[in-house]
Design an enzyme around this catalytic site. Structure first.
Site, PDB file in Angstrom:
ATOM      1  N   LEU A   1       1.073  -1.099   0.096  1.00  0.00           N
ATOM      2  CA  LEU A   1      -0.036   0.035  -0.015  1.00  0.00           C
ATOM      3  C   LEU A   1       0.835   1.308   0.177  1.00  0.00           C
ATOM      4  O   LEU A   1       2.020   1.442   0.731  1.00  0.00           O
ATOM      5  CB  LEU A   1      -0.914  -0.042   1.211  1.00  0.00           C
ATOM      6  CG  LEU A   1      -2.040  -0.982   1.609  1.00  0.00           C
ATOM      7  CD1 LEU A   1      -2.758  -1.119   2.569  1.00  0.00           C
ATOM      8  CD2 LEU A   1      -3.191  -0.694   0.096  1.00  0.00           C
ATOM      9  N   ASP A   2       0.369   2.039  -0.635  1.00  0.00           N
ATOM     10  CA  ASP A   2       1.151   3.439  -0.696  1.00  0.00           C
ATOM     11  C   ASP A   2       1.393   4.171   0.793  1.00  0.00           C
ATOM     12  O   ASP A   2       0.580   3.575   1.837  1.00  0.00           O
ATOM     13  CB  ASP A   2       0.583   4.488  -1.426  1.00  0.00           C
ATOM     14  CG  ASP A   2       0.437   4.155  -2.874  1.00  0.00           C
ATOM     15  OD1 ASP A   2       1.228   3.173  -3.514  1.00  0.00           O
ATOM     16  OD2 ASP A   2      -0.367   4.604  -3.599  1.00  0.00           O
ATOM     17  N   TYR A   3       2.248   4.899   0.755  1.00  0.00           N
ATOM     18  CA  TYR A   3       2.590   5.697   2.197  1.00  0.00           C
ATOM     19  C   TYR A   3       1.364   6.007   2.868  1.00  0.00           C
ATOM     20  O   TYR A   3       1.221   5.945   4.117  1.00  0.00           O
ATOM     21  CB  TYR A   3       3.652   6.912   1.758  1.00  0.00           C
ATOM     22  CG  TYR A   3       4.015   7.498   2.955  1.00  0.00           C
ATOM     23  CD1 TYR A   3       4.847   6.922   3.843  1.00  0.00           C
ATOM     24  CD2 TYR A   3       3.824   8.778   3.378  1.00  0.00           C
ATOM     25  CE1 TYR A   3       5.425   7.583   4.875  1.00  0.00           C
ATOM     26  CE2 TYR A   3       4.121   9.486   4.531  1.00  0.00           C
ATOM     27  CZ  TYR A   3       5.239   8.966   5.244  1.00  0.00           C
ATOM     28  OH  TYR A   3       5.666   9.650   6.361  1.00  0.00           O
TER      29      TYR A   3
END
Length: 230
Positions: free
Chosen positions: A101-103
């Site tokens: 998952l992105d930041y």
């Protein structure tokens, strides 16, 4: 590794010896007598030759994490905290991420030390559903629903996304079901309409749903049903 090759690697056994021992029912893998030399032996397998323990097998571990904002989906990062930092140090060994998952994306993340399991989870051909809750800057209308269902062209990869199901649940929020995983896919799909994603939260991967009892940053082991669903 095949059982016959596993045995043949023992310095005191020839390949012929290994075949005879297997055929004679002298080998047990995870407590079961195995007479097939092609039977797979994994690092997690307990292997016994009569009363002799050849490999104890390390435990396979599977975890669900409620990923919070502000940490990266990596095992190490020189600048930012990682999702592994949310686990006790003695549990981090050999863990890797099944589906990043992105930041600033939150929600369900799965971690394991079982490479075959994570490959089944993330293989492009598996078409395993991933469900996201999305909030956007501009309103979401029927154009989005139709375009996502038809597939959108991604110029960089020169491909059309698989049909996705978008269910608006408010003027600027929706539930999105994807059947593949592309780089920044959700943000790029909404970007097709110049609409910025303000919040993105993964709720489900395949049959595994984020436990509603887990607050952000918390984790728990997967149960047997969740493990076997992959």
């Amino acid at each position: 590794m095949r059982l016959d090759r596993f045995l043949a690697n023992l310095p005191e056994l020839s390949r012929r010896d290994a075949q005879m021992l297997i055929a004679g029912g002298h080998l047990r893998v995870d407590g079961q007598v195995v007479r097939d030399g092609t039977h797979e032996v994994r690092v997690f397998s307990r292997v016994e030759l009569d009363e002799r323990l050849l490999q104890a097998g390390k435990p396979a571990r599977y975890y669900m994490l409620h990923k919070p904002m502000g940490c990266v989906s990596a095992t190490r990062d020189p600048q930012h905290p990682t999702v592994l930092d949310l686990f006790p140090e003695d549990l981090r060994d050999d863990l890797h991420i099944g589906g990043r998952l992105d930041y600033n994306t939150t929600g369900l993340m799965l971690l394991t030390n079982d490479g075959q399991w994570s490959r089944r989870l993330t293989l492009p051909g598996s078409r395993r559903d991933k469900v996201y809750y999305v909030e956007t800057e501009a309103p979401i209308d029927q154009r989005y629903v139709d375009a996502f269902a038809a597939g959108l062209h991604f110029r960089f990869e020169d491909l059309v996304t698989l049909p996705a199901q978008l269910e608006p649940i408010g003027p600027r929020c929706a539930r999105l079901t994807l059947h593949e995983g592309r780089y920044h896919q959700v943000k790029r799909m909404f970007g097709h309409f110049d609409n910025k994603v303000l919040r993105l939260h993964r709720e489900r991967m395949g049959d595994i749903c984020l436990d509603p009892q887990l607050p952000p940053g918390a984790w728990r082991p997967l149960n047997a049903e969740e493990i076997c669903s992959v």
